[in-house]
Design a protein around this motif. Structure first.
Motif, PDB file in Angstrom:
ATOM      1  N   GLU A  17       0.844  -1.194   0.000  1.00 41.51           N
ATOM      2  CA  GLU A  17       0.000   0.000   0.000  1.00 41.51           C
ATOM      3  C   GLU A  17       0.882   1.248   0.000  1.00 41.51           C
ATOM      4  OE1 GLU A  17      -3.305  -2.455   2.587  1.00 41.51           O
ATOM      5  OE2 GLU A  17      -2.363  -0.697   3.493  1.00 41.51           O
ATOM      6  N   SER A  50      -4.924  -0.191   6.958  1.00 40.57           N
ATOM      7  CA  SER A  50      -4.526  -1.397   6.236  1.00 40.57           C
ATOM      8  C   SER A  50      -5.326  -2.620   6.675  1.00 40.57           C
ATOM      9  CB  SER A  50      -3.040  -1.671   6.456  1.00 40.57           C
ATOM     10  OG  SER A  50      -2.827  -2.334   7.695  1.00 40.57           O
ATOM     11  N   ILE A  74      -9.033  -0.744   4.012  1.00 41.09           N
ATOM     12  CA  ILE A  74      -8.789  -1.885   3.138  1.00 41.09           C
ATOM     13  C   ILE A  74      -8.914  -3.163   3.959  1.00 41.09           C
ATOM     14  CG2 ILE A  74      -7.056  -3.070   1.746  1.00 41.09           C
ATOM     15  CD1 ILE A  74      -5.929  -0.287   1.030  1.00 41.09           C
ATOM     16  N   CYS A  75      -9.799  -4.070   3.548  1.00 41.16           N
ATOM     17  CA  CYS A  75     -10.040  -5.361   4.196  1.00 41.16           C
ATOM     18  C   CYS A  75     -10.354  -5.155   5.682  1.00 41.16           C
ATOM     19  CB  CYS A  75      -8.882  -6.314   3.936  1.00 41.16           C
ATOM     20  SG  CYS A  75      -9.310  -8.042   4.278  1.00 41.16           S
ATOM     21  N   HIS A  78     -11.645  -1.747   6.258  1.00 42.25           N
ATOM     22  CA  HIS A  78     -13.052  -1.657   5.838  1.00 42.25           C
ATOM     23  C   HIS A  78     -13.958  -2.123   6.975  1.00 42.25           C
ATOM     24  CE1 HIS A  78     -16.543  -2.408   3.194  1.00 42.25           C
ATOM     25  NE2 HIS A  78     -16.442  -3.700   3.381  1.00 42.25           N
ATOM     26  N   HIS A 162      -8.090  -6.123  -1.793  1.00 44.97           N
ATOM     27  CA  HIS A 162      -6.753  -5.535  -1.681  1.00 44.97           C
ATOM     28  C   HIS A 162      -6.359  -4.859  -2.998  1.00 44.97           C
ATOM     29  CE1 HIS A 162      -5.588  -6.986   2.290  1.00 44.97           C
ATOM     30  NE2 HIS A 162      -6.416  -7.962   2.020  1.00 44.97           N
ATOM     31  N   GLU A 164      -3.874  -3.049  -3.539  1.00 49.81           N
ATOM     32  CA  GLU A 164      -2.421  -2.912  -3.625  1.00 49.81           C
ATOM     33  C   GLU A 164      -1.720  -4.094  -4.284  1.00 49.81           C
ATOM     34  OE1 GLU A 164      -3.182  -4.745   0.473  1.00 49.81           O
ATOM     35  OE2 GLU A 164      -4.215  -3.434  -0.922  1.00 49.81           O
ATOM     36  N   GLY A 171      -6.603  -1.482  -9.123  1.00 47.68           N
ATOM     37  CA  GLY A 171      -6.127  -1.091  -7.797  1.00 47.68           C
ATOM     38  C   GLY A 171      -5.449   0.261  -7.797  1.00 47.68           C
TER      39      GLY A 171
END
Length: 184
Positions: A17, A50, A74-75, A78, A162, A164, A171
């Protein structure tokens, strides 16, 4: 120059990232999730929360959502967003990492310019099951009904996948969109 802080929640792709953001010409620092929020936000124009193994190990991540700063989760990030705003996060039915075909429902914010569908690399060990009040579901798949979401009035976004990793289509577009949002 735009400055983005990547909050490290122990994910295996966190360094990617940071690299993706630096490749866009952004000043970026990967910061431990236990770092004092005020120190991190002294210079940051935006924050990426992250991925990582567990919400129990998310440190101060949720505190960034109480500040007036653009956030991309992200993941696990989120899921932290959903949990903090009153959504529901539970174990997913499909578990670990896989390629997932995602349907874009709202082509705005960080998802602008992705098209109708994208193939992404995602973990569904845990996932958002219910979008919090004040949020809009922006993507779904056959695996997960809440692949992405955004706040209705604040620049707060979450994606289950993801962006990244090279396995994910578009992405770099997600990161570019977030940088543009944080640069305002």
């Amino acid at each position: 120059m735009t400055v983005i802080a990547v909050i490290d929640n122990g994910g295996q792709f966190t360094h990617l990232e940071g690299r993706a953001l630096r490749e866009l010409g952004v000043e970026c620092e990967v910061v431990d999730n236990e770092a004092p929020v005020d120190d991190v936000l002294a210079d940051a124009d935006g924050v990426v929360l992250s991925g990582g193994p567990s919400r129990d190990e998310a440190g101060n991540s949720a505190e960034y959502l109480e500040r007036d700063v653009p956030v991309l989760g992200i993941c696990l990030g989120h899921q932290i967003v959903a949990d903090r705003f009153g959504g529901r996060v539970e174990a997913g039915e499909y578990g670990g990492y896989a390629d997932v075909e995602v349907e874009i429902l709202d082509d705005s914010g960080v998802l602008a310019g992705l098209g109708e569908t994208v193939s992404v690399w995602a973990s569904h060990a845990d996932e958002v099951k219910e979008v919090p009040d004040g949020f809009v579901r922006t993507a779904r798949s056959d695996v997960c009904e809440v692949e992405a979401m955004r706040h209705e009035t604040r620049p707060v976004y979450g994606v289950q996948w993801h962006p990244e990793v090279s396995h994910t289509e578009g992405g770099d577009r997600i990161f570019k969109n977030f940088v543009e949002i944080a640069s305002v």
